[in-house]
Design a protein around this motif. Sequence first.
Motif, PDB file in Angstrom:
ATOM      1  N   ARG A 255       0.888  -1.224  -0.008  1.00 25.84           N
ATOM      2  CA  ARG A 255      -0.087   0.222   0.023  1.00 25.84           C
ATOM      3  C   ARG A 255       0.792   1.277  -0.008  1.00 25.84           C
ATOM      4  NH1 ARG A 255      -5.250  -1.475   1.288  1.00 25.84           N
ATOM      5  NH2 ARG A 255      -5.591   0.253   0.003  1.00 25.84           N
ATOM      6  N   ARG A 256       0.410   2.213  -0.786  1.00 29.45           N
ATOM      7  CA  ARG A 256       1.270   3.645  -0.670  1.00 29.45           C
ATOM      8  C   ARG A 256       0.959   4.161   0.618  1.00 29.45           C
ATOM      9  NH1 ARG A 256      -0.138   5.408  -6.530  1.00 29.45           N
ATOM     10  NH2 ARG A 256      -1.764   4.031  -6.272  1.00 29.45           N
ATOM     11  N   ALA A 257       1.803   4.226   1.495  1.00 32.08           N
ATOM     12  CA  ALA A 257       1.750   4.864   2.831  1.00 32.08           C
ATOM     13  C   ALA A 257       1.173   6.374   2.610  1.00 32.08           C
ATOM     14  CB  ALA A 257       2.755   4.935   3.725  1.00 32.08           C
ATOM     15  N   CYS A 258       1.719   7.096   1.769  1.00 27.19           N
ATOM     16  CA  CYS A 258       1.474   8.606   1.623  1.00 27.19           C
ATOM     17  C   CYS A 258       0.008   8.735   1.146  1.00 27.19           C
ATOM     18  CB  CYS A 258       2.228   9.140   0.503  1.00 27.19           C
ATOM     19  SG  CYS A 258       2.124   8.630  -1.150  1.00 27.19           S
ATOM     20  N   LEU A 259      -0.721   7.678   0.588  1.00 29.32           N
ATOM     21  CA  LEU A 259      -1.984   7.986   0.188  1.00 29.32           C
ATOM     22  C   LEU A 259      -2.958   7.341   1.380  1.00 29.32           C
ATOM     23  CD1 LEU A 259      -2.128   6.855  -3.698  1.00 29.32           C
ATOM     24  CD2 LEU A 259      -1.474   9.220  -2.339  1.00 29.32           C
ATOM     25  N   ILE A 260      -2.870   6.476   2.009  1.00 25.08           N
ATOM     26  CA  ILE A 260      -3.667   5.635   2.551  1.00 25.08           C
ATOM     27  C   ILE A 260      -4.018   6.289   4.168  1.00 25.08           C
ATOM     28  CG2 ILE A 260      -2.101   3.936   3.574  1.00 25.08           C
ATOM     29  CD1 ILE A 260      -4.216   1.771   3.495  1.00 25.08           C
ATOM     30  N   GLU A 261      -5.194   6.612   4.397  1.00 21.65           N
ATOM     31  CA  GLU A 261      -5.687   7.235   5.289  1.00 21.65           C
ATOM     32  C   GLU A 261      -5.574   6.205   6.878  1.00 21.65           C
ATOM     33  OE1 GLU A 261      -8.416  10.463   4.708  1.00 21.65           O
ATOM     34  OE2 GLU A 261      -9.365   9.932   6.581  1.00 21.65           O
ATOM     35  N   ALA A 262      -4.834   6.736   7.804  1.00 26.54           N
ATOM     36  CA  ALA A 262      -4.890   5.738   8.957  1.00 26.54           C
ATOM     37  C   ALA A 262      -6.172   5.709   9.477  1.00 26.54           C
ATOM     38  CB  ALA A 262      -3.697   6.333   9.723  1.00 26.54           C
ATOM     39  N   ARG A 263      -6.368   4.416  10.114  1.00 25.37           N
ATOM     40  CA  ARG A 263      -7.644   4.316  10.706  1.00 25.37           C
ATOM     41  C   ARG A 263      -7.256   3.790  12.298  1.00 25.37           C
ATOM     42  NH1 ARG A 263     -11.336   1.642   6.347  1.00 25.37           N
ATOM     43  NH2 ARG A 263      -9.890   2.286   4.992  1.00 25.37           N
ATOM     44  N   PRO A 264      -8.058   3.860  13.288  1.00 27.72           N
ATOM     45  CA  PRO A 264      -7.799   3.418  14.483  1.00 27.72           C
ATOM     46  C   PRO A 264      -7.363   1.957  14.532  1.00 27.72           C
ATOM     47  CG  PRO A 264      -9.582   4.929  14.660  1.00 27.72           C
ATOM     48  CD  PRO A 264      -9.318   4.672  13.390  1.00 27.72           C
ATOM     49  N   GLY A 265      -6.275   1.618  15.106  1.00 24.21           N
ATOM     50  CA  GLY A 265      -6.095   0.267  15.317  1.00 24.21           C
ATOM     51  C   GLY A 265      -5.489  -0.437  14.121  1.00 24.21           C
ATOM     52  N   ASP A 266      -5.252   0.339  12.972  1.00 22.82           N
ATOM     53  CA  ASP A 266      -4.504  -0.163  11.945  1.00 22.82           C
ATOM     54  C   ASP A 266      -2.895  -0.757  12.517  1.00 22.82           C
ATOM     55  OD1 ASP A 266      -6.202   0.322   9.904  1.00 22.82           O
ATOM     56  OD2 ASP A 266      -4.987   2.092   9.169  1.00 22.82           O
ATOM     57  N   VAL A 267      -2.872  -2.063  11.589  1.00 26.75           N
ATOM     58  CA  VAL A 267      -1.443  -2.730  12.241  1.00 26.75           C
ATOM     59  C   VAL A 267      -0.552  -2.627  10.924  1.00 26.75           C
ATOM     60  CG1 VAL A 267      -0.231  -4.647  12.730  1.00 26.75           C
ATOM     61  CG2 VAL A 267      -2.495  -4.059  13.930  1.00 26.75           C
ATOM     62  N   VAL A 268       0.516  -1.974  11.105  1.00 30.71           N
ATOM     63  CA  VAL A 268       1.526  -1.569  10.100  1.00 30.71           C
ATOM     64  C   VAL A 268       2.819  -2.061  10.180  1.00 30.71           C
ATOM     65  CG1 VAL A 268       2.432   0.415   8.760  1.00 30.71           C
ATOM     66  CG2 VAL A 268       0.417   0.857   9.903  1.00 30.71           C
ATOM     67  N   THR A 269       3.051  -2.961   9.397  1.00 25.31           N
ATOM     68  CA  THR A 269       4.437  -3.780   9.248  1.00 25.31           C
ATOM     69  C   THR A 269       5.095  -3.177   8.071  1.00 25.31           C
ATOM     70  OG1 THR A 269       3.174  -5.343   8.504  1.00 25.31           O
ATOM     71  CG2 THR A 269       3.388  -5.518  10.509  1.00 25.31           C
ATOM     72  N   THR A 270       6.563  -3.557   8.386  1.00 19.83           N
ATOM     73  CA  THR A 270       7.524  -3.242   7.117  1.00 19.83           C
ATOM     74  C   THR A 270       7.479  -4.141   6.126  1.00 19.83           C
ATOM     75  OG1 THR A 270       9.204  -4.482   8.449  1.00 19.83           O
ATOM     76  CG2 THR A 270       9.354  -2.232   8.809  1.00 19.83           C
ATOM     77  N   GLN A 271       8.166  -3.945   5.255  1.00 24.04           N
ATOM     78  CA  GLN A 271       8.160  -4.428   3.930  1.00 24.04           C
ATOM     79  C   GLN A 271       9.287  -4.809   3.499  1.00 24.04           C
ATOM     80  OE1 GLN A 271       4.370  -3.751   1.735  1.00 24.04           O
ATOM     81  NE2 GLN A 271       5.550  -3.907  -0.302  1.00 24.04           N
ATOM     82  N   GLU A 272       9.855  -5.922   3.072  1.00 23.60           N
ATOM     83  CA  GLU A 272      11.217  -6.456   2.675  1.00 23.60           C
ATOM     84  C   GLU A 272      11.234  -6.484   1.187  1.00 23.60           C
ATOM     85  OE1 GLU A 272      13.538  -8.789   4.988  1.00 23.60           O
ATOM     86  OE2 GLU A 272      12.902  -7.799   6.740  1.00 23.60           O
ATOM     87  N   GLY A 273      12.166  -6.080   0.245  1.00 22.43           N
ATOM     88  CA  GLY A 273      12.321  -6.409  -0.925  1.00 22.43           C
ATOM     89  C   GLY A 273      11.389  -5.693  -1.985  1.00 22.43           C
ATOM     90  N   GLY A 274      10.866  -4.647  -1.629  1.00 20.81           N
ATOM     91  CA  GLY A 274      10.055  -4.060  -2.726  1.00 20.81           C
ATOM     92  C   GLY A 274       8.912  -4.524  -2.857  1.00 20.81           C
ATOM     93  N   GLY A 275       8.320  -5.727  -2.591  1.00 18.12           N
ATOM     94  CA  GLY A 275       6.808  -6.322  -2.469  1.00 18.12           C
ATOM     95  C   GLY A 275       6.264  -6.324  -3.838  1.00 18.12           C
ATOM     96  N   HIS A 276       7.165  -6.854  -4.794  1.00 18.25           N
ATOM     97  CA  HIS A 276       6.473  -7.072  -6.182  1.00 18.25           C
ATOM     98  C   HIS A 276       5.361  -8.056  -6.272  1.00 18.25           C
ATOM     99  CE1 HIS A 276       8.746  -4.761  -8.995  1.00 18.25           C
ATOM    100  NE2 HIS A 276       9.511  -4.147  -7.753  1.00 18.25           N
TER     101      HIS A 276
END
Lengths: 104, 497
Positions: free
Chosen positions: A81-102
């Motif tokens: 997901r593009r973090a700069c576009l997606i609006e945060a919602r209460p309780g969202d669990v955000v995790t790091t991503q490795e390798g570019g996520g193709h």
Amino acid sequence: MTTAQSREPSGAMRPDPEPFEIIFAGRPVPVLPGQTVGAALHASGIRSWRTTRENGRPRGLFCGIGVCFDCLVTVNGDPSRRACLIEARPGDVVTTQEGGGHDA
Amino acid sequence: MTRDLAVIGAGPAGLAAAVTAAATGLRVVLVDAGARPGGQYFRHPPDTLAGPRGAARHGWAEFARLRDELAGHVAAGRITHLAGHAVWHVEAHSEEADARFTLHLGGTGSVAVSSGAVREVRARALVIAAGAHDRPLPFPGWDLPGVLTAGGAQALLKGSLVVAGRRVVVAGTGPFLLPVAAGLASAGARVEGVFEANRPGRFARHGARVLRNAGKLAEGAGYAAVLLRHRVPYRVGHAIVAAHGDDAVESVTVARLDRDWTPVRGGERVIECDAVAVGYGFTPQLEIPVELGCATRVDADGSLVVVVDAAQRTSVPGVYAAGETTGVGGAPLALTEGRLAGQAVAAALGAPPARPSRRLLARRARLRAFAATLHDAYAVRPGWAGWLRPDTLVCRCEEVPYGRLDEAVRELGAIDPRAAKLISRAGMGWCQGRICGYPTACLTARIRKRAPDVADLTGLARRPLAQPVRLGDLAEDPAAGGAEDADGADPGGGGPC
Ligand code: FES
């Protein structure tokens, strides 16, 4: 400009928004309603949340408007997901991503 | 759904076009990726966020008026505003077809539209007002977290009320650096300096034009006053030539440049910072007009733009363009072009134009001349290539270093950007060359000692999908073999490319 101002009341005149939290890498990150996931992370001093495929380099926000795809992140298990576009919602669990996520 | 007119983009140009056309009685659909109208220029936070709304921003009153008009037309059913919708493909049907264009849409993932998402829209005419994005130039360390585009820093502030950093260096070229720096300083950042690579003092030569655009000038003077008040140094003929840090930017090297932007020996210094905002102009988003076959040209700022006539018509019948799509020129010009496009569509579809447009035509001519002056004063000069080292990434997505691109050009004979792209993989990643397209075109054209031409830039602007979509969205699209279109009959019949 006075019309514009009365139409667009200053922050002081509007009710304070209730801040909430999202979880990034296991720890809480404060969010003001309406902020994007990327903005909330950046505001908390978190500058990167993925590593690149080739060199394993950290990436976070760059263009800020959904063009560069540097800011890809996994939100509630949904990868790339593009973090700069997606609006945060209460309780969202955000995790790091490795390798570019193709693999979106 | 089928409408008279589909407008792509709800920035100043698209809003003006939609509202103008709707006022003549046309039924309009306005498609925009953003959650709120305004585009990049009038980006504003949602109502849930406290803080400055933008009343102080240049042109805000006009935007507020347009937004109210939009709301009125939406309430009356004349405009359907599809926020949070990205256009990924436009089909043009035969001229006999009643609705000549079919827009295939996908969600952006940023706005909750999943239940009410519209996948397909048909229209008799099309106005493309897709806007532009930042045009960064590569330099060593530009891929470090904390290095943002100028527009990115601005979007953080305007959209989410987040200041990019505590100590920020602003650099690049163009008048846009001023509002970015002024915004950051006003919001509490310590702006360590604004480094303008050009020497816009040359601007004085164009004095008469500047006076005729006093409004625009006053805007610049306003930002300059803010910078002065916050003691922000403004240096011309300087650029960030390197950013340093391990996992995030910690400092930058700023160098004095000669007229061609080659760093002057001994003119370097290091500035500590935790964020950087850089921008060297803007790149109009041309995927859709290029896909439709609209004629293009290279504008004075080196960007590929769509050719339009006096009525904002492109070379493809039924397709109009307005705003940055036809040449980067700022919000006042975009508003003017949008109004003219809206009037032209109304006239073409048989609705009476709202009002005579002579005033708009004069305004457009004046603002275009002003934009040309700015493009001349703030052009990108060739010396920036000298900032690169062999290991400097040119393509951030595929992590293609300058050395590999240079090898593709010099040793493997990739003398045009498309060949260079295929060999080096520059521009083949997620962003599809949106970020690295311009520098790659410059670096490959340079070997032939010239600037990139239409063919070079078109090769890099051509993309299979106008907006990258997630596979789930594609699978749900009727054109991709999914469910039947809810609107029923398909007048044009054409399948996806
Ligand atoms: S920061 Fe560029 S796409 Fe999100």
